[in-house]
Design an enzyme around this catalytic site. Structure first.
Site, PDB file in Angstrom:
ATOM      1  N   ALA A 153      34.634 -16.036 -10.323  1.00  0.00           N
ATOM      2  CA  ALA A 153      34.900 -15.550  -8.959  1.00  0.00           C
ATOM      3  C   ALA A 153      33.826 -14.553  -8.555  1.00  0.00           C
ATOM      4  O   ALA A 153      33.194 -13.919  -9.402  1.00  0.00           O
ATOM      5  CB  ALA A 153      36.274 -14.892  -8.918  1.00  0.00           C
ATOM      6  N   LEU A 204      33.810 -21.346 -12.752  1.00  0.00           N
ATOM      7  CA  LEU A 204      35.073 -20.679 -12.435  1.00  0.00           C
ATOM      8  C   LEU A 204      34.866 -19.167 -12.406  1.00  0.00           C
ATOM      9  O   LEU A 204      35.780 -18.410 -12.714  1.00  0.00           O
ATOM     10  CB  LEU A 204      36.144 -21.057 -13.464  1.00  0.00           C
ATOM     11  CG  LEU A 204      36.681 -22.489 -13.386  1.00  0.00           C
ATOM     12  CD1 LEU A 204      37.737 -22.746 -14.457  1.00  0.00           C
ATOM     13  CD2 LEU A 204      37.284 -22.775 -12.001  1.00  0.00           C
ATOM     14  N   GLY A 255      25.621 -19.449  -2.957  1.00  0.00           N
ATOM     15  CA  GLY A 255      24.505 -19.480  -2.009  1.00  0.00           C
ATOM     16  C   GLY A 255      23.459 -20.436  -2.538  1.00  0.00           C
ATOM     17  O   GLY A 255      23.767 -21.346  -3.311  1.00  0.00           O
ATOM     18  N   THR A 278      17.384 -34.670  -2.141  1.00  0.00           N
ATOM     19  CA  THR A 278      18.791 -34.947  -1.826  1.00  0.00           C
ATOM     20  C   THR A 278      18.894 -35.457  -0.395  1.00  0.00           C
ATOM     21  O   THR A 278      18.498 -34.764   0.547  1.00  0.00           O
ATOM     22  CB  THR A 278      19.633 -33.677  -1.997  1.00  0.00           C
ATOM     23  OG1 THR A 278      19.465 -33.217  -3.331  1.00  0.00           O
ATOM     24  CG2 THR A 278      21.107 -33.962  -1.740  1.00  0.00           C
ATOM     25  N   LYS A 283      -1.508 -24.375  -1.781  1.00  0.00           N
ATOM     26  CA  LYS A 283      -0.658 -24.575  -2.954  1.00  0.00           C
ATOM     27  C   LYS A 283      -1.366 -25.467  -3.978  1.00  0.00           C
ATOM     28  O   LYS A 283      -1.386 -25.179  -5.176  1.00  0.00           O
ATOM     29  CB  LYS A 283       0.662 -25.228  -2.507  1.00  0.00           C
ATOM     30  CG  LYS A 283       1.707 -25.277  -3.587  1.00  0.00           C
ATOM     31  CD  LYS A 283       2.901 -26.089  -3.166  1.00  0.00           C
ATOM     32  CE  LYS A 283       3.886 -25.313  -2.340  1.00  0.00           C
ATOM     33  NZ  LYS A 283       5.082 -26.106  -2.004  1.00  0.00           N
ATOM     34  N   LEU A 337      18.917 -30.391 -11.265  1.00  0.00           N
ATOM     35  CA  LEU A 337      18.360 -29.188 -11.881  1.00  0.00           C
ATOM     36  C   LEU A 337      18.972 -27.933 -11.275  1.00  0.00           C
ATOM     37  O   LEU A 337      19.279 -27.909 -10.089  1.00  0.00           O
ATOM     38  CB  LEU A 337      16.844 -29.143 -11.654  1.00  0.00           C
ATOM     39  CG  LEU A 337      16.068 -30.413 -12.001  1.00  0.00           C
ATOM     40  CD1 LEU A 337      14.602 -30.247 -11.623  1.00  0.00           C
ATOM     41  CD2 LEU A 337      16.211 -30.715 -13.479  1.00  0.00           C
ATOM     42  N   CYS A 368      20.947 -25.337  -2.189  1.00  0.00           N
ATOM     43  CA  CYS A 368      21.600 -26.635  -2.410  1.00  0.00           C
ATOM     44  C   CYS A 368      23.061 -26.688  -1.987  1.00  0.00           C
ATOM     45  O   CYS A 368      23.437 -27.537  -1.180  1.00  0.00           O
ATOM     46  CB  CYS A 368      21.484 -27.010  -3.880  1.00  0.00           C
ATOM     47  SG  CYS A 368      19.773 -27.042  -4.409  1.00  0.00           S
TER      48      CYS A 368
HETATM   49  C1  UGA Z   1      22.907 -26.425  -7.917  1.00  0.00           C
HETATM   50  C2  UGA Z   1      23.578 -27.358  -8.936  1.00  0.00           C
HETATM   51  O1  UGA Z   1      24.225 -26.577  -9.956  1.00  0.00           O
HETATM   52  C3  UGA Z   1      22.533 -28.290  -9.564  1.00  0.00           C
HETATM   53  O2  UGA Z   1      23.192 -29.201 -10.434  1.00  0.00           O
HETATM   54  C4  UGA Z   1      21.822 -29.070  -8.441  1.00  0.00           C
HETATM   55  O3  UGA Z   1      20.792 -29.877  -8.962  1.00  0.00           O
HETATM   56  C5  UGA Z   1      21.199 -28.081  -7.486  1.00  0.00           C
HETATM   57  O4  UGA Z   1      22.219 -27.227  -6.945  1.00  0.00           O
HETATM   58  C6  UGA Z   1      20.532 -28.896  -6.401  1.00  0.00           C
HETATM   59  O5  UGA Z   1      21.220 -29.622  -5.686  1.00  0.00           O
HETATM   60  O6  UGA Z   1      19.302 -28.894  -6.351  1.00  0.00           O
HETATM   61  P1  UGA Z   1      21.495 -24.140  -8.029  1.00  0.00           P
HETATM   62  O7  UGA Z   1      21.538 -24.152  -6.539  1.00  0.00           O
HETATM   63  O8  UGA Z   1      20.222 -23.840  -8.723  1.00  0.00           O
HETATM   64  O9  UGA Z   1      21.989 -25.573  -8.604  1.00  0.00           O
HETATM   65  O10 UGA Z   1      22.494 -23.019  -8.469  1.00  0.00           O
HETATM   66  P2  UGA Z   1      23.820 -22.866  -9.356  1.00  0.00           P
HETATM   67  O11 UGA Z   1      23.481 -22.251 -10.650  1.00  0.00           O
HETATM   68  O12 UGA Z   1      24.601 -24.102  -9.379  1.00  0.00           O
HETATM   69  O13 UGA Z   1      24.576 -21.733  -8.495  1.00  0.00           O
HETATM   70  C7  UGA Z   1      24.874 -21.930  -7.113  1.00  0.00           C
HETATM   71  C8  UGA Z   1      25.615 -20.728  -6.554  1.00  0.00           C
HETATM   72  O14 UGA Z   1      26.956 -20.718  -7.021  1.00  0.00           O
HETATM   73  C9  UGA Z   1      25.033 -19.355  -6.894  1.00  0.00           C
HETATM   74  O15 UGA Z   1      25.036 -18.554  -5.730  1.00  0.00           O
HETATM   75  C10 UGA Z   1      25.987 -18.797  -7.920  1.00  0.00           C
HETATM   76  O16 UGA Z   1      26.032 -17.386  -7.918  1.00  0.00           O
HETATM   77  C11 UGA Z   1      27.303 -19.402  -7.464  1.00  0.00           C
HETATM   78  N1  UGA Z   1      28.318 -19.547  -8.541  1.00  0.00           N
HETATM   79  C12 UGA Z   1      28.091 -20.390  -9.588  1.00  0.00           C
HETATM   80  C13 UGA Z   1      29.501 -18.841  -8.444  1.00  0.00           C
HETATM   81  O17 UGA Z   1      29.740 -18.068  -7.485  1.00  0.00           O
HETATM   82  N2  UGA Z   1      30.448 -19.004  -9.433  1.00  0.00           N
HETATM   83  C14 UGA Z   1      30.251 -19.829 -10.484  1.00  0.00           C
HETATM   84  O18 UGA Z   1      31.165 -19.928 -11.336  1.00  0.00           O
HETATM   85  C15 UGA Z   1      29.046 -20.531 -10.570  1.00  0.00           C
END
Ligand code: UGA
Length: 444
Positions: free
Chosen positions: A247, A245, A252, A121, A39, A146, A255
């Site tokens: 649905a 919000l 997944g 984390t 890497k 992020l 995080c």
């Molecule tokens: C998440 C947090 O949003 C970040 O703030 C945090 O820094 C990060 O985890 C971490 O701990 O490193 P991330 O895992 O990149 O970020 O993804 P998100 O965009 O938050 O989405 C997470 C999941 O929730 C996805 O599977 C997405 O499809 C789902 N989701 C999101 C929903 O099903 N509904 C929503 O309204 C929003």
């Protein structure tokens, strides 16, 4: 910023690389280390090992300020702030695996003239444990917030920057604050334990919001309401807000599942049963399985049926398959006797290993050819632009289960499809498919 000591970054995974590249973009010299020699070699040739919008440009533009190494010694000797970005994956019990963090700490001197800044984390209490073992090591908690797919933008335009330090590390907290201040965003100065808890609580709250709207969606299906309308009406209340919000088939990624179970476990280990999070996790698991019921409603037994999964990554604009809903769905469908195919615009390679027995197609069209149903799992924009009219004739049976409420139901029904969303008023599309267009339009 010449004359100053470089910023150190330990662990150049997704968080570490974005952190290193963005600090360099801000004008800082950065020295980043990783134990993975391959890497480091490719990063020194400015090739990013991850798919993240904007990262290639940052590496290219700031090449002169970025050094990658496998030697911890280089970082220790030159940097004053050492940002720890190693991963903390879940163990079988749901606790966070801190072995990589411990390996880093074991290489730092108790009386070094630097501070360890924890971006990984970690459960609340980790900082205290590290300081107990290395009382002379200055320690700051500075969790990352992020999102994959928008990480560069999130880093450079933060809502807030949380900096948790105890009295003896105030000097390091002041320096971190000075680094982040030009980015704007509220700076939250607090103690180490609270900073650690802010990160876990924020992720757990967002996951709770998703499981909540998913349960509302399930009730909407029972009472003939439309969850997208409900979410819009709820989200306009400033106390609730419109985000998270949507649905769908559940959350997944690397995080949310990990952090929710780590917080539940952390509470449990200290004798507190966090009931709400137990339900959040269970709802998320069940939500993925509801798709099976929707398919069975239209197809009866799934034995021998061909089901095409559109989108395999845990969300769009990433090739990350960690804890993706597609993994559970594919396994459940195979368990029901279905033949499963999948297509993802970028996650094809990681999917190959993780989805045994799933036929991976090179395009959505190929995946849908002769299929009995399509299940949209990840809302990649290209799926909205497909020529659904012609796909109708390529499929053996015109059924679309839209696991993200992403496609336009009217367009799909006009093209002759049976359309099922999640928590939509017209979830049962049989009548809707034959209803006049004006009636369908007014129903949305
Ligand atoms: C998440 C947090 O949003 C970040 O703030 C945090 O820094 C990060 O985890 C971490 O701990 O490193 P991330 O895992 O990149 O970020 O993804 P998100 O965009 O938050 O989405 C997470 C999941 O929730 C996805 O599977 C997405 O499809 C789902 N989701 C999101 C929903 O099903 N509904 C929503 O309204 C929003």
């Amino acid at each position: 910023m010449s004359g100053e000591r470089p910023i150190g970054v330990i662990g150049v995974g997704w968080v570490g690389l974005v952190t290193a590249a963005c600090f360099a973009e801000m004008g800082h010299e950065v020295i980043a280390m990783d134990i993975d020699a391959d890497k480091v070699r490719s990063l020194n040739q400015r090739e990013a090992p991850i798919h993240e919008p904007g990262i290639d440009e940052l590496l290219e533009r700031n090449a002169a300020r970025l050094t990658f190494t496998t030697e911890m010694e280089h970082v220790r000797e030159s940097a004053r702030l050492l940002f720890c970005c190693v991963d903390t994956p879940p163990t079988y019990s749901g606790d966070a695996d801190l072995s990589r963090v411990q390996a880093v700490v074991s290489q730092l001197a108790d009386d070094g003239d630097y501070a360890l800044v924890m971006k990984s984390t970690v459960p609340s209490g980790t900082g205290r444990a590290i300081r107990r073992d290395a009382p002379g090591l200055a320690y700051v908690s500075c969790p990352e917030f992020l999102k994959e797919g928008t990480a560069v933008d999130d880093f450079l335009h933060p809502d807030r920057v949380v900096i948790g330090a105890d009295a003896d590390a105030e000097w390091a907290a002041d320096e971190i604050e000075a680094i982040y201040r030009p980015l704007g965003g509220e700076i939250v100065r607090t103690d180490v334990a609270s900073a650690e808890m802010i990160k876990l609580a924020a992720n757990a709250f967002l996951a709770t919001k998703i499981s909540f709207i998913n349960e509302i969606a399930n009730v909407c299906e029972e009472v003939g309401a439309d969850v997208t309308e409900v979410a819009r009406g709820m989200g306009l209340d400033k106390r609730i807000g419109p985000s998270f919000l949507r649905a769908g088939v559940g959350y997944g990624g690397s995080c949310f599942p990990k952090d929710v179970s780590a917080l539940k476990q952390l509470a449990g280990n200290s004798g507190y049963h966090f009931q709400l999070l137990t339900a959040v996790i269970e709802v998320n698991e069940l939500q993925k399985r509801r798709v099976i019921g929707k398919l069975q409603k239209h197809l009866g037994s799934l034995v021998g049926k061909t089901i095409a999964l559109l989108g395999l990554a845990f969300k769009p604009d990433t090739d990350d398959m960690r804890e993706a809903s597609s993994l559970v769905l594919a396994a459940r469908l195979q368990g029901e006797g279905a033949e499963v195919r999948g297509y993802d615009p970028v996650a094809g390679d990681p999917a190959r290993e993780l989805l045994p027995g799933v036929g991976l197609a090179g395009s959505a069209e190929e995946a849908l050819d002769g299929a009995d149903a399509a299940v949209l799992v990840t809302e990649w924009s290209e799926f909205a632009e497909l020529d659904w009219k012609s796909l109708r004739d390529r499929m053996a049976n015109p059924l679309v289960v839209d696991g993200r409420n992403f496609l336009d139901p009217r367009r799909l029904r006009d093209a002759g499809f049976q359309y099922e969303g999640i928590g939509l008023a017209n979830g049962d599309s049989d009548e809707a498919a034959s209803a006049p267009e004006s009636a369908q339009a007014s129903s949305r």
